[in-house]
Write a protein that holds these residues in place. Sequence first.
Motif, PDB file in Angstrom:
ATOM      1  N   HIS A   1       3.329   0.268  -3.669  1.00 49.29           N
ATOM      2  CA  HIS A   1       3.360   0.240  -5.125  1.00 49.29           C
ATOM      3  C   HIS A   1       4.764  -0.179  -5.575  1.00 49.29           C
ATOM      4  O   HIS A   1       5.774   0.246  -5.000  1.00 49.29           O
ATOM      5  CB  HIS A   1       3.024   1.623  -5.683  1.00 49.29           C
TER       6      HIS A   1
ATOM      7  N   VAL B   1       1.552  -1.505 -11.301  1.00 54.49           N
ATOM      8  CA  VAL B   1       0.391  -1.985 -10.563  1.00 54.49           C
ATOM      9  C   VAL B   1       0.107  -3.458 -10.851  1.00 54.49           C
ATOM     10  O   VAL B   1      -0.628  -4.110 -10.111  1.00 54.49           O
ATOM     11  CB  VAL B   1      -0.861  -1.136 -10.889  1.00 54.49           C
TER      12      VAL B   1
ATOM     13  N   TYR C   1      -3.266   0.338  -0.595  1.00 56.87           N
ATOM     14  CA  TYR C   1      -2.167   0.455  -1.548  1.00 56.87           C
ATOM     15  C   TYR C   1      -1.389   1.733  -1.252  1.00 56.87           C
ATOM     16  O   TYR C   1      -1.928   2.845  -1.326  1.00 56.87           O
ATOM     17  CB  TYR C   1      -2.747   0.496  -2.965  1.00 56.87           C
TER      18      TYR C   1
ATOM     19  N   VAL D   1       1.442   4.513  -1.953  1.00 60.23           N
ATOM     20  CA  VAL D   1       2.119   5.126  -3.087  1.00 60.23           C
ATOM     21  C   VAL D   1       2.845   6.381  -2.616  1.00 60.23           C
ATOM     22  O   VAL D   1       2.301   7.157  -1.824  1.00 60.23           O
ATOM     23  CB  VAL D   1       1.109   5.512  -4.195  1.00 60.23           C
TER      24      VAL D   1
ATOM     25  N   ASP E   1      -6.043   6.045  -9.169  1.00 60.00           N
ATOM     26  CA  ASP E   1      -6.756   5.073  -8.355  1.00 60.00           C
ATOM     27  C   ASP E   1      -7.417   4.003  -9.219  1.00 60.00           C
ATOM     28  O   ASP E   1      -7.450   2.819  -8.852  1.00 60.00           O
ATOM     29  CB  ASP E   1      -7.830   5.772  -7.509  1.00 60.00           C
TER      30      ASP E   1
ATOM     31  N   VAL F   1      -5.273   1.055 -10.044  1.00 61.60           N
ATOM     32  CA  VAL F   1      -5.140   0.097  -8.952  1.00 61.60           C
ATOM     33  C   VAL F   1      -6.393  -0.764  -8.854  1.00 61.60           C
ATOM     34  O   VAL F   1      -6.317  -1.993  -8.686  1.00 61.60           O
ATOM     35  CB  VAL F   1      -4.876   0.833  -7.617  1.00 61.60           C
ATOM     36  N   LYS F   2      -7.556  -0.145  -8.978  1.00 64.89           N
ATOM     37  CA  LYS F   2      -8.810  -0.881  -8.869  1.00 64.89           C
ATOM     38  C   LYS F   2      -8.956  -1.935  -9.968  1.00 64.89           C
ATOM     39  O   LYS F   2      -9.542  -2.998  -9.744  1.00 64.89           O
ATOM     40  CB  LYS F   2      -9.986   0.099  -8.913  1.00 64.89           C
TER      41      LYS F   2
ATOM     42  N   VAL G   1     -10.705  -0.930  -2.557  1.00 60.53           N
ATOM     43  CA  VAL G   1      -9.345  -0.392  -2.671  1.00 60.53           C
ATOM     44  C   VAL G   1      -9.260   0.980  -2.004  1.00 60.53           C
ATOM     45  O   VAL G   1     -10.120   1.842  -2.205  1.00 60.53           O
ATOM     46  CB  VAL G   1      -8.915  -0.267  -4.146  1.00 60.53           C
ATOM     47  N   GLU G   2      -8.216   1.148  -1.215  1.00 59.80           N
ATOM     48  CA  GLU G   2      -7.908   2.451  -0.612  1.00 59.80           C
ATOM     49  C   GLU G   2      -6.468   2.792  -0.955  1.00 59.80           C
ATOM     50  O   GLU G   2      -5.548   2.060  -0.585  1.00 59.80           O
ATOM     51  CB  GLU G   2      -8.100   2.406   0.902  1.00 59.80           C
ATOM     52  N   VAL G   3      -6.254   3.866  -1.688  1.00 60.38           N
ATOM     53  CA  VAL G   3      -4.912   4.296  -2.071  1.00 60.38           C
ATOM     54  C   VAL G   3      -4.454   5.379  -1.096  1.00 60.38           C
ATOM     55  O   VAL G   3      -5.113   6.417  -0.960  1.00 60.38           O
ATOM     56  CB  VAL G   3      -4.881   4.826  -3.514  1.00 60.38           C
TER      57      VAL G   3
ATOM     58  N   ARG H   1      -1.508   7.992  -0.312  1.00 60.82           N
ATOM     59  CA  ARG H   1      -0.335   8.650  -0.886  1.00 60.82           C
ATOM     60  C   ARG H   1       0.464   9.303   0.237  1.00 60.82           C
ATOM     61  O   ARG H   1      -0.034  10.195   0.926  1.00 60.82           O
ATOM     62  CB  ARG H   1      -0.775   9.679  -1.941  1.00 60.82           C
TER      63      ARG H   1
END
Length: 495
Positions: A14, A20, A42, A44, A52, A55-56, A64-66, A68
């Motif tokens: 990020h 974003v 992604y 973060v 989330d 981001v999407k 998308v997979e965030v 953290r």
Amino acid sequence: MSASLAVPTLLTWHSFNGGVEVLGSALDLLRTRRLRVRRVIYLVEKGTPIQDEMVKEQAVGAEVEVLRLVLEDPTRHEAVYARVRDEVLPEVRGCSALHVNVSPGTPAMHAVWLILHAAGAFPSGTRLWSSQYDKKHGIRRIEPVDFEVRTYLSEIRRVEREEPSVTAYDPEPKSRARRDALDSLRRFARIPSAPLLVVGERGTGKTSLVETYLAPLKQRRLIALACGTLEGADVRMAESELFGHAKGAFTGADKPREGLIKQAGGGVLFLDEVQDLPKALQRKLVRLLQDTRRRYRPVGADREFEADVDVVCASNLSLEVLSQRLDADLFDRLSLLAVRVPPLRECREDLPDDWRRVWGSLRRDGSVPEAAPVNGLLLDTLATASLRGNLRDLQKLAFLVMAWWPEQGSRALEKALGEWHRNQPALPVDVQGYGNGSRSERLVQFRRGLAQWAKNAWGTWTQAAQALQCDEKTLREDAALEGLTKMRQKKSSAR
């Protein structure tokens, strides 16, 4: 290969300053290069107020997979490196179309991408990109990063990808015992012409470790001899195998022959299970090692030859026992630089990775999953089993899982573990509860067991430390199970 591993995937941090929107801009720019990303991972820093859904919205048309990640200081290279290596790389392992945007994040984050790339940590074919914004002209651009520096780590990992059946350990282990051993191997390998001795129990992967780790370190090709194959052979024939012979040296020697020392010229001669060398050869080997010009005399030859060769030996015996089996002068020369490969029971933090590598080395077709099966019962077994067969125990378990898979599918691991435990040889009554191996090895196991027992008995590490009147950190280090606990939690949350 699963669809998620085959689709074009973008891995990026990020952007704290750009937000974003930097992701959306990068994806648009990649599309102008005819690269349509279908999956975004992604990264973060935990605690950053990013949802989330935000981001999407920037990654339209992509999964998308965030992730953290906890980072106390994103400017510290070692901290960023450790988090990415341990928590991010497993998510992209095997990805055949990985793209990394190295620009977002701190300079330390930028550098880590380049370091990992140089070390060969990413899947083969990974491409690095740099996205930039020219404020003066209001122009955004994205360009490939031409960074082709390679290290010995990249060579080791290349061998792992291309020849998984011969690799032993990850070159960056988590356990202190294995890390110390590989650090010593790396340090000693730098000394030209110095003999090197590698010792360790059966099944610890000494041979493949030398072949896949030490050879790239020395940047020399390797010629190996299993010394046990010479046991019982005619002494002249055995000597000829190593040193060669001249024409007419003995009956049947109708032409000259190059021995392994000559063949290994410019490279490494690896003598596996060196204690099995016949005594006559051991004495001649002393002459070779004590001479800086590496001179030797083939059987029946009237002059000596020179060889540019490094000698590496391995043995499943301890140094104490090996000193009694080898010629005294030979042992003195070989033991100047010695590395002990620790058994698996001393490297609990590495065992999940070992299991994955063993599975990959034995898997031959698509009849079983590409990813090694894992469940809580397996992780408990890796945390507590004696594993006296070391890697061979993991190989046996992998074969059992593969045998059960056609009938049981995802339950095959549970079935295989049951059969594996039933077939484990029982410890003699007089040693049960005291572990395996040498006194120092048994003390390590006893301390681990005591720490875990204390934690279970008093409920917390703090209370256990108070009860035993010791430091809490000492108990945690003795237990050495933190890495496995994290993995169990991660797998549980994933389910």
